[in-house]
Design an enzyme around this catalytic site. Structure first.
Site, PDB file in Angstrom:
ATOM      1  N   MET A  39      -8.531  27.300  20.007  1.00 48.64           N
ATOM      2  CA  MET A  39      -8.156  27.318  21.397  1.00 48.64           C
ATOM      3  C   MET A  39      -7.447  25.971  21.882  1.00 48.64           C
ATOM      4  O   MET A  39      -7.196  25.771  23.103  1.00 48.64           O
ATOM      5  CB  MET A  39      -9.269  27.747  22.420  1.00 48.64           C
ATOM      6  CG  MET A  39      -9.841  28.953  21.945  1.00 48.64           C
ATOM      7  SD  MET A  39     -10.902  29.518  23.203  1.00 48.64           S
ATOM      8  CE  MET A  39     -12.197  28.425  23.673  1.00 48.64           C
ATOM      9  N   GLY A  97     -12.136  17.942  14.170  1.00 46.08           N
ATOM     10  CA  GLY A  97     -12.802  18.851  13.668  1.00 46.08           C
ATOM     11  C   GLY A  97     -11.648  20.062  13.411  1.00 46.08           C
ATOM     12  O   GLY A  97     -11.868  20.677  12.208  1.00 46.08           O
ATOM     13  N   HIS A  98     -10.967  20.430  14.217  1.00 47.52           N
ATOM     14  CA  HIS A  98      -9.841  21.650  14.123  1.00 47.52           C
ATOM     15  C   HIS A  98      -9.127  20.876  12.849  1.00 47.52           C
ATOM     16  O   HIS A  98      -8.586  21.770  11.988  1.00 47.52           O
ATOM     17  CB  HIS A  98      -8.982  21.524  15.278  1.00 47.52           C
ATOM     18  CG  HIS A  98      -9.704  22.031  16.390  1.00 47.52           C
ATOM     19  ND1 HIS A  98      -9.837  21.282  17.583  1.00 47.52           N
ATOM     20  CD2 HIS A  98     -10.162  23.328  16.768  1.00 47.52           C
ATOM     21  CE1 HIS A  98     -10.215  22.074  18.393  1.00 47.52           C
ATOM     22  NE2 HIS A  98     -10.467  23.226  18.094  1.00 47.52           N
ATOM     23  N   GLY A 104     -14.902  26.961  11.750  1.00 46.10           N
ATOM     24  CA  GLY A 104     -16.034  25.942  11.454  1.00 46.10           C
ATOM     25  C   GLY A 104     -17.516  26.513  11.541  1.00 46.10           C
ATOM     26  O   GLY A 104     -17.803  27.267  12.167  1.00 46.10           O
ATOM     27  N   GLN A 115     -12.764  36.377  25.817  1.00 45.20           N
ATOM     28  CA  GLN A 115     -14.072  35.954  25.373  1.00 45.20           C
ATOM     29  C   GLN A 115     -14.604  35.107  26.263  1.00 45.20           C
ATOM     30  O   GLN A 115     -15.511  34.301  26.153  1.00 45.20           O
ATOM     31  CB  GLN A 115     -13.860  35.014  24.100  1.00 45.20           C
ATOM     32  CG  GLN A 115     -13.268  33.862  24.005  1.00 45.20           C
ATOM     33  CD  GLN A 115     -12.834  33.280  22.811  1.00 45.20           C
ATOM     34  OE1 GLN A 115     -12.018  33.872  22.101  1.00 45.20           O
ATOM     35  NE2 GLN A 115     -13.459  32.095  22.380  1.00 45.20           N
ATOM     36  N   LYS A 133     -19.612  24.746  12.971  1.00 47.66           N
ATOM     37  CA  LYS A 133     -20.139  24.353  14.562  1.00 47.66           C
ATOM     38  C   LYS A 133     -20.430  25.605  15.226  1.00 47.66           C
ATOM     39  O   LYS A 133     -21.380  25.740  15.998  1.00 47.66           O
ATOM     40  CB  LYS A 133     -18.820  23.505  15.080  1.00 47.66           C
ATOM     41  CG  LYS A 133     -18.789  23.482  16.596  1.00 47.66           C
ATOM     42  CD  LYS A 133     -19.235  22.395  17.237  1.00 47.66           C
ATOM     43  CE  LYS A 133     -19.679  22.510  18.725  1.00 47.66           C
ATOM     44  NZ  LYS A 133     -18.318  22.874  19.330  1.00 47.66           N
ATOM     45  N   ASP A 134     -19.667  26.479  15.068  1.00 49.64           N
ATOM     46  CA  ASP A 134     -19.763  28.048  15.979  1.00 49.64           C
ATOM     47  C   ASP A 134     -20.401  28.886  15.046  1.00 49.64           C
ATOM     48  O   ASP A 134     -19.805  29.711  14.272  1.00 49.64           O
ATOM     49  CB  ASP A 134     -18.405  28.292  16.643  1.00 49.64           C
ATOM     50  CG  ASP A 134     -17.702  27.418  17.649  1.00 49.64           C
ATOM     51  OD1 ASP A 134     -17.997  27.721  18.767  1.00 49.64           O
ATOM     52  OD2 ASP A 134     -17.225  26.508  17.118  1.00 49.64           O
ATOM     53  N   GLN A 171     -20.440  32.596  15.546  1.00 49.96           N
ATOM     54  CA  GLN A 171     -19.000  33.284  15.425  1.00 49.96           C
ATOM     55  C   GLN A 171     -18.597  33.185  13.925  1.00 49.96           C
ATOM     56  O   GLN A 171     -17.981  34.331  13.714  1.00 49.96           O
ATOM     57  CB  GLN A 171     -18.277  32.184  16.139  1.00 49.96           C
ATOM     58  CG  GLN A 171     -16.583  32.470  15.917  1.00 49.96           C
ATOM     59  CD  GLN A 171     -16.034  31.474  16.934  1.00 49.96           C
ATOM     60  OE1 GLN A 171     -15.721  31.772  17.929  1.00 49.96           O
ATOM     61  NE2 GLN A 171     -15.125  30.457  16.309  1.00 49.96           N
ATOM     62  N   HIS A 229      -8.835  18.409  17.892  1.00 56.35           N
ATOM     63  CA  HIS A 229      -9.726  17.202  17.555  1.00 56.35           C
ATOM     64  C   HIS A 229     -10.066  17.124  16.145  1.00 56.35           C
ATOM     65  O   HIS A 229      -9.525  18.265  15.378  1.00 56.35           O
ATOM     66  CB  HIS A 229     -11.159  16.990  18.288  1.00 56.35           C
ATOM     67  CG  HIS A 229     -11.711  18.340  18.058  1.00 56.35           C
ATOM     68  ND1 HIS A 229     -12.502  18.627  16.959  1.00 56.35           N
ATOM     69  CD2 HIS A 229     -12.259  19.251  19.267  1.00 56.35           C
ATOM     70  CE1 HIS A 229     -13.229  19.888  17.127  1.00 56.35           C
ATOM     71  NE2 HIS A 229     -13.060  20.115  18.681  1.00 56.35           N
TER      72      HIS A 229
HETATM   73  P1  AMP Z   1     -12.300  26.350  19.120  1.00 52.20           P
HETATM   74  O1  AMP Z   1     -10.905  25.750  19.355  1.00 52.20           O
HETATM   75  O2  AMP Z   1     -13.312  25.377  20.055  1.00 52.20           O
HETATM   76  O3  AMP Z   1     -12.390  27.728  19.699  1.00 52.20           O
HETATM   77  O4  AMP Z   1     -12.298  26.090  17.901  1.00 52.20           O
HETATM   78  C1  AMP Z   1     -11.676  26.677  16.763  1.00 52.20           C
HETATM   79  C2  AMP Z   1     -12.319  26.453  15.411  1.00 52.20           C
HETATM   80  O5  AMP Z   1     -12.651  24.980  15.241  1.00 52.20           O
HETATM   81  C3  AMP Z   1     -13.378  27.081  15.144  1.00 52.20           C
HETATM   82  O6  AMP Z   1     -13.612  27.754  14.042  1.00 52.20           O
HETATM   83  C4  AMP Z   1     -14.385  26.231  15.514  1.00 52.20           C
HETATM   84  O7  AMP Z   1     -15.779  26.505  14.811  1.00 52.20           O
HETATM   85  C5  AMP Z   1     -13.856  24.981  14.735  1.00 52.20           C
HETATM   86  N1  AMP Z   1     -14.388  23.680  15.453  1.00 52.20           N
HETATM   87  C6  AMP Z   1     -14.607  23.338  16.428  1.00 52.20           C
HETATM   88  N2  AMP Z   1     -15.210  22.150  16.632  1.00 52.20           N
HETATM   89  C7  AMP Z   1     -15.632  21.616  15.485  1.00 52.20           C
HETATM   90  C8  AMP Z   1     -16.390  20.696  14.595  1.00 52.20           C
HETATM   91  N3  AMP Z   1     -16.684  19.759  15.388  1.00 52.20           N
HETATM   92  N4  AMP Z   1     -16.415  20.600  13.154  1.00 52.20           N
HETATM   93  C9  AMP Z   1     -15.840  21.600  12.620  1.00 52.20           C
HETATM   94  N5  AMP Z   1     -15.358  22.859  13.209  1.00 52.20           N
HETATM   95  C10 AMP Z   1     -15.132  22.773  14.365  1.00 52.20           C
END
Ligand code: AMP
Length: 280
Positions: free
Chosen positions: A30, A36-37, A147, A61, A149-150, A153, A34
């Protein structure tokens, strides 16, 4: 790096990439990227020839009282990060192009999505499954990276991929954290300096549960109590849920015999943060 907005153009490009015999990796996000992405982009890079990062703040969502309108966005910064990370195609559609005004078909997962975040956020996983199924059909990936993290999901999307026979390998990336332990999240920018400090209780609570588990505790209740006590020490923190569930079925467990997922969602001020650990 090519930026694509039109869903059908995305699909045409994906078809051409496949026709050229190349493997496609997709990282759905989304935005407000950062580390993580970007770690997920690296995993996709290692496995495929062409990496697509999708950037779409998916309205279906979000609940009516959630943060869709104020979800953090910075397209230029995201695009710059994608270039540096070696993303080949940045797919950033408009919501109006993704959903027909009279769209009436949705994907629902009916077991794993019931508890945890699914209980607090009705309709959330229906939105997630629907948009990811659409992204799969538009990007035609061989590999999709999500990730840990979720946690819920990831498990729901693995189940969707299996049950709907998407010919896609789902790869999970580990949780990437700030140096002090807070799991990286686009939503961390909502936190004030004081809340940012207090947000460390999520990781401390999970760490304490893991410590007790390593010391031999196998009953779920005392682990949960210890976490609740720790979180209660942060005045800005309000527990949404703390659950200890079987890592496969996501059903609550009383005793940790098989691999168990400890997942929590905590409001710190108005910001809802999630984190988790798998104990095995
Ligand atoms: P989001 O943009 O928050 O919807 O996350 C997009 C993807 O990045 C999802 O697969 C998340 O699980 C993953 N993600 C978000 N934060 C982290 C993190 N801190 N470490 C690893 N993956 C992450």
């Amino acid at each position: 790096m090519q930026i694509i907005q039109d869903p059908l153009e995305m699909q045409q490009i994906a078809l051409a990439v496949r026709a050229a015999g190349k493997r496609i990796g997709v990282v759905p996000t989304m935005g407000f990227l950062h580390a993580g992405h970007l770690s997920l982009v690296r995993l996709a890079r290692e496995r495929t020839d062409v990496v697509i990062l999708t950037l779409f703040v998916n309205p279906t969502q979000f609940g009516p009282k959630e943060d869709l309108a104020k979800y953090p966005r910075d397209f230029e910064r995201d695009a710059a990060q994608c270039r540096v990370a070696g993303v080949d195609l940045l797919f950033a559609p408009e919501a109006g192009a993704m959903y027909a005004p009279d769209a009436s078909v949705y994907v629902t997962e009916e077991k794993l999505s019931r508890g945890l975040c699914g209980a607090s956020r009705p309709g959330h996983f229906r939105g997630v499954c629907t948009v990811v199924a659409k992204l799969f059909n538009l990007c035609l990936p061989h590999v999709a990276v999500f990730g840990a993290k979720d946690a819920q999901q990831l498990r729901v999307l693995r189940r969707m991929t299996r049950d709907l026979n998407f010919p896609i390998e789902i790869v999970a990336g580990p949780i990437i954290r700030e140096p002090d332990g807070l799991a990286m999240s686009s939503r961390n920018v909502y936190l004030s300096a004081d809340e940012r400090q207090q947000a460390l209780v999520l990781q401390s609570a999970l760490g304490e549960a893991e410590r007790l588990f390593r010391a031999g505790e196998r009953a779920a209740a005392p682990l949960k109590t210890a976490m609740e006590h720790l979180i209660a020490q942060a005045p800005a923190a309000k527990i949404d849920y703390i659950e200890i569930v079987d890592d496969d079925s996501l059903e609550p467990v009383a005793t940790l015999e098989k691999p168990a997922l400890i997942a929590l969602a905590v409001f710190v001020g108005k910001t809802r943060l999630i984190d988790n650990v798998v104990l095995r």
